[in-house]
Design an enzyme around this catalytic site. Structure first.
Site, PDB file in Angstrom:
ATOM      1  N   ASP A 196       0.796  -1.242   0.000  1.00 49.64           N
ATOM      2  CA  ASP A 196       0.000   0.000   0.000  1.00 49.64           C
ATOM      3  C   ASP A 196       0.823   1.285   0.000  1.00 49.64           C
ATOM      4  O   ASP A 196       0.300   2.357   0.319  1.00 49.64           O
ATOM      5  CB  ASP A 196      -0.967   0.051   1.197  1.00 49.64           C
ATOM      6  CG  ASP A 196      -2.080  -0.980   1.134  1.00 49.64           C
ATOM      7  OD1 ASP A 196      -2.094  -1.768   0.168  1.00 49.64           O
ATOM      8  OD2 ASP A 196      -2.927  -1.006   2.040  1.00 49.64           O
ATOM      9  N   ARG A 221      -0.280  -9.577  -6.251  1.00 54.14           N
ATOM     10  CA  ARG A 221       0.709 -10.595  -5.891  1.00 54.14           C
ATOM     11  C   ARG A 221       0.532 -11.838  -6.753  1.00 54.14           C
ATOM     12  O   ARG A 221       1.508 -12.470  -7.172  1.00 54.14           O
ATOM     13  CB  ARG A 221       0.589 -10.906  -4.403  1.00 54.14           C
ATOM     14  CG  ARG A 221       1.049  -9.714  -3.575  1.00 54.14           C
ATOM     15  CD  ARG A 221       0.498  -9.697  -2.163  1.00 54.14           C
ATOM     16  NE  ARG A 221       0.641  -8.367  -1.583  1.00 54.14           N
ATOM     17  CZ  ARG A 221       1.731  -7.932  -0.962  1.00 54.14           C
ATOM     18  NH1 ARG A 221       2.759  -8.722  -0.800  1.00 54.14           N
ATOM     19  NH2 ARG A 221       1.785  -6.697  -0.500  1.00 54.14           N
ATOM     20  N   LYS A 248       4.700 -11.030   3.790  1.00 57.92           N
ATOM     21  CA  LYS A 248       3.294 -11.229   3.439  1.00 57.92           C
ATOM     22  C   LYS A 248       3.116 -12.123   2.214  1.00 57.92           C
ATOM     23  O   LYS A 248       3.755 -11.936   1.191  1.00 57.92           O
ATOM     24  CB  LYS A 248       2.680  -9.861   3.154  1.00 57.92           C
ATOM     25  CG  LYS A 248       1.215  -9.912   2.786  1.00 57.92           C
ATOM     26  CD  LYS A 248       0.686  -8.513   2.494  1.00 57.92           C
ATOM     27  CE  LYS A 248      -0.800  -8.559   2.182  1.00 57.92           C
ATOM     28  NZ  LYS A 248      -1.367  -7.228   1.992  1.00 57.92           N
ATOM     29  N   HIS A 257      -0.495 -13.671   1.181  1.00 61.29           N
ATOM     30  CA  HIS A 257      -1.806 -13.170   0.724  1.00 61.29           C
ATOM     31  C   HIS A 257      -2.344 -13.818  -0.548  1.00 61.29           C
ATOM     32  O   HIS A 257      -3.166 -13.229  -1.252  1.00 61.29           O
ATOM     33  CB  HIS A 257      -1.782 -11.628   0.575  1.00 61.29           C
ATOM     34  CG  HIS A 257      -3.108 -11.026   0.965  1.00 61.29           C
ATOM     35  ND1 HIS A 257      -3.400  -9.683   0.842  1.00 61.29           N
ATOM     36  CD2 HIS A 257      -4.222 -11.593   1.474  1.00 61.29           C
ATOM     37  CE1 HIS A 257      -4.631  -9.451   1.256  1.00 61.29           C
ATOM     38  NE2 HIS A 257      -5.150 -10.600   1.651  1.00 61.29           N
ATOM     39  N   SER A 294     -11.891  -4.472  20.892  1.00 59.32           N
ATOM     40  CA  SER A 294     -10.846  -4.462  21.922  1.00 59.32           C
ATOM     41  C   SER A 294     -11.412  -4.256  23.324  1.00 59.32           C
ATOM     42  O   SER A 294     -10.802  -4.652  24.309  1.00 59.32           O
ATOM     43  CB  SER A 294      -9.792  -3.396  21.614  1.00 59.32           C
ATOM     44  OG  SER A 294     -10.369  -2.116  21.567  1.00 59.32           O
ATOM     45  N   HIS A 318       0.864  -1.211   5.208  1.00 62.23           N
ATOM     46  CA  HIS A 318      -0.572  -1.499   5.281  1.00 62.23           C
ATOM     47  C   HIS A 318      -1.062  -1.142   6.685  1.00 62.23           C
ATOM     48  O   HIS A 318      -0.372  -1.404   7.671  1.00 62.23           O
ATOM     49  CB  HIS A 318      -0.813  -2.994   5.020  1.00 62.23           C
ATOM     50  CG  HIS A 318      -2.244  -3.343   4.735  1.00 62.23           C
ATOM     51  ND1 HIS A 318      -3.224  -3.275   5.702  1.00 62.23           N
ATOM     52  CD2 HIS A 318      -2.848  -3.748   3.598  1.00 62.23           C
ATOM     53  CE1 HIS A 318      -4.378  -3.634   5.160  1.00 62.23           C
ATOM     54  NE2 HIS A 318      -4.183  -3.930   3.886  1.00 62.23           N
ATOM     55  N   ASP A 331       2.412  -2.852  -3.993  1.00 65.79           N
ATOM     56  CA  ASP A 331       1.423  -3.752  -4.599  1.00 65.79           C
ATOM     57  C   ASP A 331       0.148  -3.060  -5.079  1.00 65.79           C
ATOM     58  O   ASP A 331      -0.666  -3.669  -5.762  1.00 65.79           O
ATOM     59  CB  ASP A 331       1.076  -4.905  -3.646  1.00 65.79           C
ATOM     60  CG  ASP A 331       0.313  -4.436  -2.418  1.00 65.79           C
ATOM     61  OD1 ASP A 331       0.401  -3.234  -2.058  1.00 65.79           O
ATOM     62  OD2 ASP A 331      -0.377  -5.272  -1.802  1.00 65.79           O
ATOM     63  N   LYS A 368      -6.037   3.011  -3.814  1.00 66.32           N
ATOM     64  CA  LYS A 368      -6.174   1.549  -3.778  1.00 66.32           C
ATOM     65  C   LYS A 368      -7.628   1.136  -4.000  1.00 66.32           C
ATOM     66  O   LYS A 368      -8.541   1.759  -3.469  1.00 66.32           O
ATOM     67  CB  LYS A 368      -5.700   1.043  -2.422  1.00 66.32           C
ATOM     68  CG  LYS A 368      -5.898  -0.442  -2.199  1.00 66.32           C
ATOM     69  CD  LYS A 368      -5.417  -0.845  -0.817  1.00 66.32           C
ATOM     70  CE  LYS A 368      -5.674  -2.315  -0.546  1.00 66.32           C
ATOM     71  NZ  LYS A 368      -5.202  -2.704   0.798  1.00 66.32           N
TER      72      LYS A 368
HETATM   73 CA    CA Z   1      -1.744  -3.788  -0.725  1.00 61.41          CA
END
Ligand code: CA
Length: 548
Positions: A94, A139, A187, A189, A227, A300, A353, A373
């Protein structure tokens, strides 16, 4: 199922043909069809020039001189080193095109990136590198050389997802077969399904996580609905889905090093850096060529810099501190290559990416383009692309030639001495192009004539030269923050005639020139979309395509 896929692909091709035929009376259906066979695309339209060398491979522009120069350079290097070159990808998550100093960010944003900038200064800076709009699709494309609709990974893979690349052929597998040590750090993914994990589909080694970091960060302080509700948190953690930090080898399989959570996620990138360093040292010690696909967890969301990087940026915010941490790790890995005296035999690619993630704004990157994105606007898919290889790539080169991250598949195989046209079975279509000569020739030009854009299962357009035709467009607009995009705050716009942008005059894609430049859809982008549609008909994709 198979039949309907084929039919839809066929109707897709026919639809593209119909919309473009209105403006393209000269291009007959037979003309589109001939583009599928071996030969030059100028049989389809005189303004097109790419050559199709094999029916299941995307046509590429032929530059005979630069090809000869690249082959000679590689041969000379091989003679000197006695082994094929190492390959490293550094893929940030990102990161915005404009976050990097070399692309206009860095100091401007209070987060200098001297190490990445140095790669650009000493190597080749590409200004038209394209990713897919989101993580998993990019990816998948990068590792298979195929568009996400072909491999089936059209959207980000989620916890306990059924994403599956076990029937795909990854570059890592082919490089491994060619004698390379291969590793994926960080990562993944591409799905957590058994049989589709990195060490099961071609990587000799893996240390990292299978999904996306924010899926493991439910205790994040701003997520108070979870949380502050220990019972709900416990329930979520009892659900299936891998939250593990994995360590694996193809030989011995994978084992969990523990669960990733909000608190320990801050140090993931330091762990991955240490693993990558160790992998490089071991490969060099054993005299093996290596392929390292290093994938950062940062930047990210939710970012949390490791302690040493807290408050390092001017604004002392988690995003920009994390950019500085990523840059520092790039510097570490590059310094190691020099310390081990292998820099001149190692191809290094730095990229992101997808464009900046604006759902998490202001914990978000910067792009000079429109969109972010999740969109096929330039802001979503135009990413930094730096290629560094001292002695092989002339320092200080800059090129606006088109480079699709899928091209790394073909290019990496080619520099390793593996012919992708021989190595990949003919039952599948490869969208990547061998860009070795573009990267290695001192005056290299891109071998890519067109880039295709997809929004998940929807064919969204094509870029040819500096013209971009969009058959659909995702725009910001449904959220409550003006102009912000992201996965949550956007909507699909279907323009009746499509949009056409001149990306040099109008890089923010603000004014369509479809009617003014009517020759472009008639003779270039229309026929390109038509031929592309025909490839989907001949090689039915794993996902059914919506054209609009
Ligand atoms: Ca990404």
């Amino acid at each position: 199922m198979k039949r309907s896929t084929a039919l839809l692909a066929l109707s897709g091709a026919a639809f593209i043909y119909t919309t473009t035929a209105v403006r393209a009376p000269a291009i007959a259906m037979e003309g589109i069809q001939v583009g599928l066979t071996v030969g030059s695309m100028n049989r389809v339209s005189p303004v097109l020039a790419a050559e199709r060398k094999q029916e299941n491979f995307e046509p590429a522009l032929v530059h005979a001189d630069q090809q000869a120069e690249a082959v000679a350079k590689l041969k000379k290097l091989h003679e000197r080193k006695g082994r094929p070159p190492n390959i490293i990808y550094l893929v940030v998550d990102d990161l915005g095109y404009g976050d990097v100093g070399a692309y206009g960010g860095g100091e401007l944003l209070g987060a200098p990136t001297p190490n990445v900038d140095r790669l650009a200064r000493e190597g080749l800076k590409l200004t038209s590198t394209y990713a897919q709009p989101t993580c998993s699709p990019t990816r998948a494309a990068l590792m298979t050389g195929r568009l996400p609709v072909r491999s089936g990974l059209i959207r980000p893979s989620l916890l306990n997802d059924t994403s599956d690349v076990s029937s795909e052929i990854l570059s890592a597998r082919l490089l491994s077969q060619a004698g390379y040590r291969t590793a994926l750090s960080g990562k993944w993914h591409l799905g957590e399904k058994e049989s589709s994990r990195p060490w099961q589909v071609g990587y000799d080694e893996f240390e990292g996580f299978l999904g996306v970091v924010n899926a493991y960060q439910e205790e994040h302080p701003t997520d108070t609905d979870v949380s502050h509700d220990p019972e709900l948190l416990a329930q979520l953690h009892s659900m299936p889905g891998s939250r593990d930090l994995w360590k694996a080898t193809a030989k011995d399989g994978g084992k969990s090093l523990g669960k990733i959570n909000w608190e320990n996620s801050r140090d993931l990138d330091q762990k991955f850096a240490a693993f990558s360093e160790d992998f490089i040292r071991r490969a060099v010690r054993d005299g093996k060529p290596f392929f390292l696909n290093h994938n950062f967890s940062k930047v990210h969301y939710f970012n949390q810099p490791s302690k040493a990087f807290e408050a390092r940026s001017a604004t002392k915010d988690v995003y920009r501190d994390s950019v500085i941490e990523v840059d520092d790790i790039v510097g570490r890995l590059v310094r190691l290559l020099q310390e081990l005296k292998i820099a001149d035999n190692t191809l290094v690619v730095f990229t992101s990416d997808n464009g900046p993630e604006e759902d998490s704004y202001p914990e978000s990157g910067f792009t000079p383009f429109r969109g972010s994105k999740g969109t096929t606007l330039e802001g979503g898919v135009r990413v930094p692309g730096i290629v560094w290889w001292p002695g092989m790539i002339k320092a200080g080169r800059v090129s606006d030639g088109m480079f699709d991250l899928m091209d790394l598949f073909n290019t990496s195989l080619a520099v390793a001495g593996v012919d992708p046209m021989q190595a990949v079975p003919k039952d599948r279509y490869v969208d990547g192009i061998d860009q070795t000569s573009f990267l290695l020739s001192d005056q290299g030009q891109s071998n890519r004539e067109a880039v295709y854009f997809y929004n998940m299962d929807m064919l969204a357009g094509v870029r040819w030269r500096y013209y971009k035709m969009s058959t659909s467009e995702i725009q910001a607009g449904t959220g409550n923050v003006r102009d912000l995009g992201g996965l949550d705050n956007t909507q699909v716009i279907i323009p009746p005639n499509g949009f056409m942008y001149n990306l040099y005059i109008d890089p923010k894609e603000r004014k369509s020139v479809m009617i003014e430049q009517a020759w472009v859809p008639s003779y270039a982008t229309g026929p390109l979309l038509g031929v592309h549609g025909m490839t989907l008909r001949k090689y039915p994709p794993k996902v059914m395509i919506r054209v609009r």
